[in-house]
Design a protein around this motif. Structure first.
Motif, PDB file in Angstrom:
ATOM      1  N   GLN A   1      -2.991  -0.426  -2.081  1.00 54.74           N
ATOM      2  CA  GLN A   1      -1.786  -0.015  -1.369  1.00 54.74           C
ATOM      3  C   GLN A   1      -0.623  -0.940  -1.740  1.00 54.74           C
ATOM      4  N   ARG A   2       0.578  -0.359  -1.711  1.00 53.47           N
ATOM      5  CA  ARG A   2       1.786  -1.166  -1.908  1.00 53.47           C
ATOM      6  C   ARG A   2       2.886  -0.629  -1.016  1.00 53.47           C
ATOM      7  N   ARG A   3       3.649  -1.548  -0.452  1.00 53.39           N
ATOM      8  CA  ARG A   3       4.781  -1.195   0.395  1.00 53.39           C
ATOM      9  C   ARG A   3       6.062  -1.275  -0.438  1.00 53.39           C
ATOM     10  N   ASN A   4       6.858  -0.213  -0.382  1.00 57.23           N
ATOM     11  CA  ASN A   4       8.033  -0.096  -1.239  1.00 57.23           C
ATOM     12  C   ASN A   4       9.307  -0.465  -0.474  1.00 57.23           C
ATOM     13  N   PHE A   5       9.598  -1.747  -0.420  1.00 60.02           N
ATOM     14  CA  PHE A   5      10.764  -2.221   0.322  1.00 60.02           C
ATOM     15  C   PHE A   5      12.072  -1.829  -0.360  1.00 60.02           C
ATOM     16  N   THR A   6      12.064  -1.657  -1.671  1.00 62.32           N
ATOM     17  CA  THR A   6      13.308  -1.316  -2.361  1.00 62.32           C
ATOM     18  C   THR A   6      13.716   0.129  -2.120  1.00 62.32           C
TER      19      THR A   6
ATOM     20  N   VAL B   1       2.809  -7.182   0.591  1.00 61.13           N
ATOM     21  CA  VAL B   1       3.588  -6.329  -0.307  1.00 61.13           C
ATOM     22  C   VAL B   1       2.662  -5.360  -1.023  1.00 61.13           C
ATOM     23  N   ALA B   2       1.630  -5.884  -1.657  1.00 63.95           N
ATOM     24  CA  ALA B   2       0.727  -5.033  -2.437  1.00 63.95           C
ATOM     25  C   ALA B   2      -0.661  -5.637  -2.485  1.00 63.95           C
ATOM     26  N   SER B   3      -1.652  -4.778  -2.370  1.00 60.90           N
ATOM     27  CA  SER B   3      -3.048  -5.179  -2.467  1.00 60.90           C
ATOM     28  C   SER B   3      -3.732  -4.178  -3.387  1.00 60.90           C
ATOM     29  N   VAL B   4      -4.063  -4.630  -4.595  1.00 60.85           N
ATOM     30  CA  VAL B   4      -4.612  -3.726  -5.602  1.00 60.85           C
ATOM     31  C   VAL B   4      -6.092  -4.012  -5.805  1.00 60.85           C
ATOM     32  N   ASN B   5      -6.753  -3.089  -6.460  1.00 66.67           N
ATOM     33  CA  ASN B   5      -8.187  -3.166  -6.706  1.00 66.67           C
ATOM     34  C   ASN B   5      -8.571  -4.565  -7.200  1.00 66.67           C
ATOM     35  N   PRO B   6      -9.428  -5.287  -6.462  1.00 68.20           N
ATOM     36  CA  PRO B   6      -9.722  -6.682  -6.819  1.00 68.20           C
ATOM     37  C   PRO B   6     -10.555  -6.839  -8.081  1.00 68.20           C
ATOM     38  N   ILE B   7     -11.086  -5.750  -8.619  1.00 61.50           N
ATOM     39  CA  ILE B   7     -11.910  -5.849  -9.816  1.00 61.50           C
ATOM     40  C   ILE B   7     -11.110  -6.407 -10.987  1.00 61.50           C
ATOM     41  N   TYR B   8      -9.773  -6.276 -10.930  1.00 62.87           N
ATOM     42  CA  TYR B   8      -8.931  -6.744 -12.029  1.00 62.87           C
ATOM     43  C   TYR B   8      -8.417  -8.169 -11.811  1.00 62.87           C
ATOM     44  N   GLY B   9      -8.768  -8.773 -10.691  1.00 68.39           N
ATOM     45  CA  GLY B   9      -8.489 -10.194 -10.474  1.00 68.39           C
ATOM     46  C   GLY B   9      -7.023 -10.552 -10.351  1.00 68.39           C
ATOM     47  N   GLN B  10      -6.186  -9.629  -9.884  1.00 66.11           N
ATOM     48  CA  GLN B  10      -4.744  -9.872  -9.883  1.00 66.11           C
ATOM     49  C   GLN B  10      -4.219 -10.518  -8.598  1.00 66.11           C
TER      50      GLN B  10
ATOM     51  N   ARG C   1       9.208  -6.379  -7.018  1.00 70.99           N
ATOM     52  CA  ARG C   1       8.800  -5.014  -7.368  1.00 70.99           C
ATOM     53  C   ARG C   1       8.385  -4.929  -8.832  1.00 70.99           C
ATOM     54  N   ALA C   2       9.104  -5.618  -9.713  1.00 65.95           N
ATOM     55  CA  ALA C   2       8.759  -5.584 -11.133  1.00 65.95           C
ATOM     56  C   ALA C   2       7.348  -6.123 -11.364  1.00 65.95           C
ATOM     57  N   VAL C   3       6.998  -7.179 -10.639  1.00 65.43           N
ATOM     58  CA  VAL C   3       5.665  -7.763 -10.766  1.00 65.43           C
ATOM     59  C   VAL C   3       4.613  -6.805 -10.209  1.00 65.43           C
ATOM     60  N   VAL C   4       4.874  -6.282  -9.024  1.00 70.12           N
ATOM     61  CA  VAL C   4       3.911  -5.392  -8.364  1.00 70.12           C
ATOM     62  C   VAL C   4       3.722  -4.106  -9.167  1.00 70.12           C
ATOM     63  N   ASP C   5       4.810  -3.551  -9.680  1.00 71.45           N
ATOM     64  CA  ASP C   5       4.704  -2.310 -10.450  1.00 71.45           C
ATOM     65  C   ASP C   5       3.817  -2.494 -11.679  1.00 71.45           C
ATOM     66  N   ALA C   6       3.924  -3.654 -12.314  1.00 72.22           N
ATOM     67  CA  ALA C   6       3.086  -3.922 -13.485  1.00 72.22           C
ATOM     68  C   ALA C   6       1.610  -3.966 -13.091  1.00 72.22           C
ATOM     69  N   ALA C   7       1.299  -4.686 -12.010  1.00 70.39           N
ATOM     70  CA  ALA C   7      -0.085  -4.768 -11.555  1.00 70.39           C
ATOM     71  C   ALA C   7      -0.594  -3.400 -11.102  1.00 70.39           C
ATOM     72  N   TRP C   8       0.251  -2.655 -10.406  1.00 70.21           N
ATOM     73  CA  TRP C   8      -0.127  -1.334  -9.903  1.00 70.21           C
ATOM     74  C   TRP C   8      -0.412  -0.381 -11.068  1.00 70.21           C
ATOM     75  N   GLN C   9       0.447  -0.393 -12.075  1.00 67.77           N
ATOM     76  CA  GLN C   9       0.252   0.496 -13.217  1.00 67.77           C
ATOM     77  C   GLN C   9      -1.064   0.203 -13.924  1.00 67.77           C
ATOM     78  N   LEU C  10      -1.352  -1.070 -14.130  1.00 67.61           N
ATOM     79  CA  LEU C  10      -2.577  -1.448 -14.823  1.00 67.61           C
ATOM     80  C   LEU C  10      -3.813  -1.030 -14.034  1.00 67.61           C
ATOM     81  N   SER C  11      -3.840  -1.363 -12.750  1.00 63.98           N
ATOM     82  CA  SER C  11      -5.038  -1.117 -11.958  1.00 63.98           C
ATOM     83  C   SER C  11      -5.249   0.365 -11.669  1.00 63.98           C
ATOM     84  N   THR C  12      -4.209   1.067 -11.275  1.00 62.47           N
ATOM     85  CA  THR C  12      -4.400   2.466 -10.890  1.00 62.47           C
ATOM     86  C   THR C  12      -4.665   3.362 -12.094  1.00 62.47           C
TER      87      THR C  12
END
Length: 428
Positions: free
Chosen positions: A283-288, A304-313, A347-358
């Protein structure tokens, strides 16, 4: 802790509110998965050292292992990828790293911890001017309406943060949230470490294109050499393939994984029980995307964001959020104004992690979306870059730079990387 470290450079006083600070040193209730294997990616390690110069040396002297080059091993579909000399990872448990970070932060003269729980925000017009709290000190639990004034309030309450509800109660919008159900389960066990695998610090195995990302065909798991002469081993599985508590079944699954995990399963003695954890959704919260947001308030970490922990981010995202906050404050922005500059940076950081994991999660048959625009093309290109990264060190370097959050995922779409990928696969 990382946010407090950054704030200490700008504030007269930094107060950390922790419900369990009085009873467990502040490392208990807020992290129910703290005993699971955690990874500090290369970028996270870089940021940690920048915020706390010399902390790597302290950690290593305390028993952590530093892995570089061939000591950091990644397998795709059971095949060891080429060495990435720039990859540096720290082998240590999360509580061990947090203990050292906490000690450094609390040694700062303008930082202190208060055993209390935040209950609500306090507003002065259009900005947050403090926090309503209740004390968690024994015998003082009745003080439920104390208020702590602040020029800047930082929400570090994690993925279950109550901030959205508080904002709505005060007439503000709740930040919209993206979700992706992944239904992941993972289990970690400790093993006593001896002379086996002397050159290995990290080994990570995951399914890839050759197995069509099927976990039953390519057993996913990882190990890390950590303090106390131990191996921390994690096994993961989606949906009905989640690992359980049974130590015998845990070893059986290790024996179906890559060589380092098989060797630990055969040679090493289990140290304690198998600890399991379930992660239902990213999940990620979009404050922008909010039209209005109060001044005097920022949000960091899993809030702000909690992504799949399998990717260690996770740990690295927390470090990058702290450095985003540092850059925002160094820009001269007033803490009383809406922190749009900070939220754009994070957001730039979170979007990168989100794109990779999802994008990777959507390869699992039980994950049903939402699919991003152009997903089929992204998946097609990603599969080919992944396949080439198993063969070619140049493609693998670009791949690992993205995995370790040194580069944005769009780096893998650069013409030279796609062209080299095509040549590598054509020659295979």
């Amino acid at each position: 802790m990382l946010a407090a470290r950054v704030l200490s450079d700008h504030a007269t006083e930094v107060v950390i509110l922790e419900p369990d600070a009085a009873v467990s040193g502040g490392t208990g209730r807020g992290a129910p998965h703290k005993e699971q294997l955690h990874a500090l990616l290369s970028m996270g390690h870089t940021q940690l050292e920048r915020l706390f110069p010399g902390i790597s040396k302290e950690l290593i002297e305390g028993g952590a292992r530093l892995g570089t080059g061939p000591a950091v091993q990644y397998y795709i579909d059971g095949v060891l990828k080429p060495c990435a000399p720039e990859s540096t990872m720290l082998g240590a448990t999360r509580p061990f790293i947090e203990e050292h970070v906490r000690r450094r932060v609390l040694a700062l003269e303008n930082v202190n911890v208060q055993a209390a729980q935040a209950r609500d925000l306090v507003f002065s017009g259009s900005r947050v001017s403090g926090v309503r709290l209740s004390s968690m000190q024994p015998g003082l639990e009745s003080l439920a309406h104390d208020e702590l004034e602040a020029d800047l309030v930082v929400d570090a309450m994690g993925r279950s943060s109550r901030l959205g509800t508080w904002l709505v109660n005060h007439g503000w919008q709740q930040p919209p949230m993206d979700r992706m159900k992944v239904d992941l389960g993972y289990a970690t066990a400790m093993f006593r470490r001896g002379a086996e695998l002397p050159e290995t610090v990290i080994a990570h195995a995951s399914p890839g294109p050759a197995s069509d990302y099927q976990q039953r065909l390519s057993e996913p798991g990882a190990l890390a050499a950590v303090e106390g002469d131990r191996w921390s081993v994690v096994l993961v599985g989606y949906n009905d393939y989640r690992p359980g508590h049974d130590p015998r079944e845990f070893r059986r699954r290790m024996r179906r994984c890559v060589a380092p995990l098989r060797e630990v399963a055969e040679q090493c003695e289990l140290d304690g029980s198998v600890q399991t954890f379930t992660f239902r959704e990213s999940q990620r919260r979009n404050f922008t995307r909010l039209r209005k947001f109060p001044g005097g308030l920022v949000v960091v970490g899993d809030a702000v964001a909690s992504v799949n922990p399998i990717y260690g981010q996770g740990l690295t995202l927390a470090a990058l959020a702290a450095t985003s906050l540092s850059a925002h404050l160094q820009s001269g922005a007033s803490p009383h104004q809406p922190a749009r500059g900070y939220f754009e940076r994070v957001r730039a950081v979170v979007d990168a992690a989100w794109q990779l994991s999802t994008t990777a999660d959507l390869a699992q048959p039980h994950v049903t979306g939402p699919y991003p625009r152009g997903y089929r093309l992204i998946r097609w290109a990603g599969d080919r870059v992944t396949a080439a990264s198993v063969i070619d060190p140049v493609v693998n370097k670009a791949f690992m730079d993205v995995i370790h959050m040194r580069e944005h995922p769009r780096a893998l779409t650069r013409t030279r990387i796609l062209a080299r990928t095509a040549r590598v696969l054509a020659q295979r």
